[in-house]
Design a protein around this motif. Structure first.
Motif, short mmCIF file in Angstrom:
data_model
loop_
_atom_site.label_atom_id
_atom_site.label_comp_id
_atom_site.label_asym_id
_atom_site.label_seq_id
_atom_site.Cartn_x
_atom_site.Cartn_y
_atom_site.Cartn_z
N VAL A 55 1.32 -1.26 0.18
CA VAL A 55 0.04 -0.52 -0.14
C VAL A 55 0.77 1.36 0.06
O VAL A 55 0.62 2.17 -0.62
N MET A 56 1.68 1.06 1.01
CA MET A 56 3.18 2.29 1.07
C MET A 56 3.45 2.52 -0.57
O MET A 56 3.73 3.79 -1.26
N ASP A 57 3.66 1.54 -1.47
CA ASP A 57 4.34 1.16 -2.29
C ASP A 57 3.74 1.83 -3.52
O ASP A 57 4.16 3.05 -3.95
N LEU A 58 2.35 1.88 -3.57
CA LEU A 58 1.13 2.43 -4.58
C LEU A 58 0.87 4.01 -4.71
O LEU A 58 0.52 4.68 -5.29
N PHE A 59 1.17 3.92 -2.63
CA PHE A 59 0.42 5.14 -2.30
C PHE A 59 1.78 6.77 -2.71
O PHE A 59 1.27 7.73 -2.31
N GLU A 60 2.93 5.53 -2.34
CA GLU A 60 4.20 6.61 -2.71
C GLU A 60 4.23 7.34 -1.12
O GLU A 60 4.54 8.23 -1.56
N GLU A 61 3.37 6.78 0.04
CA GLU A 61 3.29 8.06 0.98
C GLU A 61 3.19 6.53 1.72
O GLU A 61 2.60 5.83 2.01
N GLU A 62 3.54 7.11 3.35
CA GLU A 62 3.45 6.43 4.62
C GLU A 62 2.24 6.08 5.39
O GLU A 62 1.17 6.91 4.22
N VAL A 63 1.78 5.88 5.63
CA VAL A 63 0.65 5.25 5.72
C VAL A 63 -0.46 4.76 7.31
O VAL A 63 0.55 4.86 8.27
N TYR A 64 -1.39 5.24 7.58
CA TYR A 64 -1.89 4.70 9.19
C TYR A 64 -2.85 3.86 9.02
O TYR A 64 -3.86 3.74 8.26
N MET A 65 -2.80 2.89 9.89
CA MET A 65 -4.42 2.36 10.44
C MET A 65 -6.09 3.50 10.42
O MET A 65 -5.85 3.44 11.31
N HIS A 66 -6.87 3.17 9.35
CA HIS A 66 -8.02 3.89 9.32
C HIS A 66 -8.79 2.47 10.26
O HIS A 66 -9.71 3.07 11.03
N GLN A 67 -8.88 1.39 9.60
CA GLN A 67 -9.87 0.78 10.22
C GLN A 67 -8.78 -0.62 10.45
O GLN A 67 -8.35 -1.12 9.70
N PHE A 68 -9.34 -1.15 11.45
CA PHE A 68 -9.39 -3.02 11.36
C PHE A 68 -10.04 -4.20 11.62
O PHE A 68 -10.85 -3.67 12.87
N LYS A 69 -10.58 -4.34 11.37
CA LYS A 69 -11.46 -5.91 11.04
C LYS A 69 -11.42 -6.75 10.94
O LYS A 69 -10.60 -7.25 9.89
N ILE A 70 -12.02 -7.79 11.47
CA ILE A 70 -11.86 -9.35 11.30
C ILE A 70 -13.57 -10.15 11.16
O ILE A 70 -14.61 -9.78 12.25
N ASN A 71 -14.07 -10.55 10.20
CA ASN A 71 -15.23 -10.40 9.62
C ASN A 71 -15.00 -11.55 9.40
O ASN A 71 -14.69 -13.00 8.84
N GLY A 72 -16.10 -12.26 10.59
CA GLY A 72 -16.86 -13.60 10.58
C GLY A 72 -18.07 -13.37 10.35
O GLY A 72 -18.65 -14.22 10.59
N LYS A 73 -17.65 -14.51 8.16
CA LYS A 73 -18.84 -14.89 7.92
C LYS A 73 -19.45 -16.49 8.60
O LYS A 73 -18.21 -17.86 8.12
N MET A 74 -19.46 -16.15 9.22
CA MET A 74 -19.62 -17.67 10.67
C MET A 74 -20.39 -19.08 9.51
O MET A 74 -21.72 -18.32 9.04
N ALA A 75 -20.42 -20.09 9.68
CA ALA A 75 -21.13 -21.67 9.35
C ALA A 75 -22.68 -21.21 9.47
O ALA A 75 -22.93 -21.22 10.62
N PHE A 76 -23.47 -21.28 8.70
CA PHE A 76 -24.61 -21.41 8.22
C PHE A 76 -25.47 -20.18 9.02
O PHE A 76 -26.63 -19.48 8.50
N GLU A 77 -24.23 -19.18 9.58
CA GLU A 77 -24.85 -17.81 9.98
C GLU A 77 -24.51 -16.56 9.54
O GLU A 77 -25.32 -15.29 9.46
N GLY A 78 -23.26 -16.69 8.94
CA GLY A 78 -23.18 -15.23 8.67
C GLY A 78 -23.83 -14.72 7.24
O GLY A 78 -24.40 -15.02 6.06
N GLN A 79 -24.39 -13.56 7.39
CA GLN A 79 -25.56 -12.86 6.36
C GLN A 79 -24.11 -12.25 5.27
O GLN A 79 -23.02 -11.78 5.47
N VAL A 80 -25.30 -11.72 4.62
CA VAL A 80 -24.89 -11.24 3.09
C VAL A 80 -23.96 -9.52 3.72
O VAL A 80 -24.22 -9.18 4.52
N TRP A 81 -23.59 -9.64 2.74
CA TRP A 81 -23.24 -7.11 2.08
C TRP A 81 -22.98 -7.20 1.56
O TRP A 81 -23.06 -8.10 0.04
N GLN A 82 -24.25 -6.35 1.54
CA GLN A 82 -24.15 -5.47 -0.26
C GLN A 82 -23.29 -5.06 -0.38
O GLN A 82 -22.63 -4.64 -0.47
N TRP A 83 -24.14 -4.71 -2.15
CA TRP A 83 -22.67 -4.40 -3.33
C TRP A 83 -22.35 -2.82 -2.57
O TRP A 83 -23.34 -2.15 -2.72
N HIS A 84 -21.10 -2.19 -2.05
CA HIS A 84 -20.89 -1.25 -1.64
C HIS A 84 -19.66 -0.65 -1.96
O HIS A 84 -18.14 -1.76 -2.92
#
Length: 291
Positions: free
Chosen positions: A81-110
């Protein structure tokens, strides 16, 4: 990790790069073993599925858990990412998405930048996601779906969907999705789904239109997403709590390549629970001269 000229050209064309099996089983297991403890916590940073106890999204694990704190500084995740931006980066968001067996719901188009713009007042799309699969991803357990090249459309109109799932999202309407898919090749490649073993890595543009279906299979599909933003492009509003949209714009200092295998020291400011400040919000626009 530096991208080759061919990889950079592919990213510009398609809006994503896929690296199957990039991390070793040993490295991946270090992360996978840390997920159950995070998911078990009754904290605001665990968003659960509608009508279910299954975790949909865990936020800010890099401030709580040592393995994820090291992943947040891994050169394979941050370097491209730093290579593509040619700039230092910070962490805007950090998430662990758990689409669990039988229960993980959709993520809509976005587009991710749609949310970062509308909610956080991020000035431009100089931010992107890097993801790592913690489970094998196949056609049955709700893989990501990308519309190749849709990032070249720029920021598209979106509506705030507050009802479909437990997590509000700025979503793209069906007519525009149909147009983008047709432009990308229709039935012949207009939608792609990167699939592969645990440890696979994806880098994708913040304007790439994407979604995922529900997980009706007996196989979990857990993945980690680092949303990295160019420091000069930091958010201008704190409408969302800090555990979702971070307010520390300090450039990330990368650890060595073996940081998932060795216990390099990392700071864990929220290991004893969320501070009150992590829950506070504001509609005021930041003074960029001070930020």
């Amino acid at each position: 990790m530096k991208l080759t000229p061919e990889q950079r050209a592919q990213f510009e064309r398609d809006g994503y790069l896929f690296f199957p099996g990039h991390f070793s089983p040993e490295e991946t297991k270090t992360l996978t073993d840390a997920v159950p403890d995070l998911y078990s916590k009754r904290e605001a940073f665990n968003v659960r599925e509608k009508g279910s106890d299954a975790v949909r999204t865990n936020f800010a694990a890099h401030l709580i858990s040592e393995p994820f704190a090291r992943l947040a500084r891994h050169p394979c995740m941050v370097g491209p990412v730093m290579d593509l931006f040619e700039e230092e980066v910070y962490m805007h968001q950090f998430k662990i998405n758990g689409k669990m067996a039988f229960e993980g719901q959709v993520w809509q188009w976005h587009q991710d930048y749609g949310t970062w713009l509308n909610d956080d007042l991020m000035p431009t799309e100089r931010a992107m996601n890097v993801a790592i699969f913690l489970d094998d991803v196949n056609e049955h357990n709700g893989p990501l779906m990308f519309i190749p090249g849709s990032h070249r459309k720029g920021v598209v109109d979106a509506k705030h969907d507050l009802t479909t799932t437990s997590y509000p999202l700025w979503t793209v309407d069906n007519d525009l999705i149909a147009q983008l898919v047709d432009r990308a090749g229709g039935k012949e490649g207009g939608i792609v789904s990167p699939k592969g073993p645990a440890g696979s890595m994806i880098l994708f543009h913040s304007c790439l239109v994407h979604a995922s279906g529900s997980n009706l299979s007996p196989f979990n599909r857990v993945a980690v997403y680092l949303s990295l933003c160019a420091v000069s492009n930091h958010i201008r509003r704190h409408k969302r709590p800090e555990y979702i949209a971070h307010r520390d714009f300090t450039p990330i200092e990368m650890l060595p390549d073996d940081c998932l295998l060795k216990p390099y020291p990392v700071d864990l400011p929220w290991k004893n629970g969320l501070p009150e400040s992590a829950l506070q919000t504001s509609l005021e626009v930041l003074d960029t001269a001070e930020a």
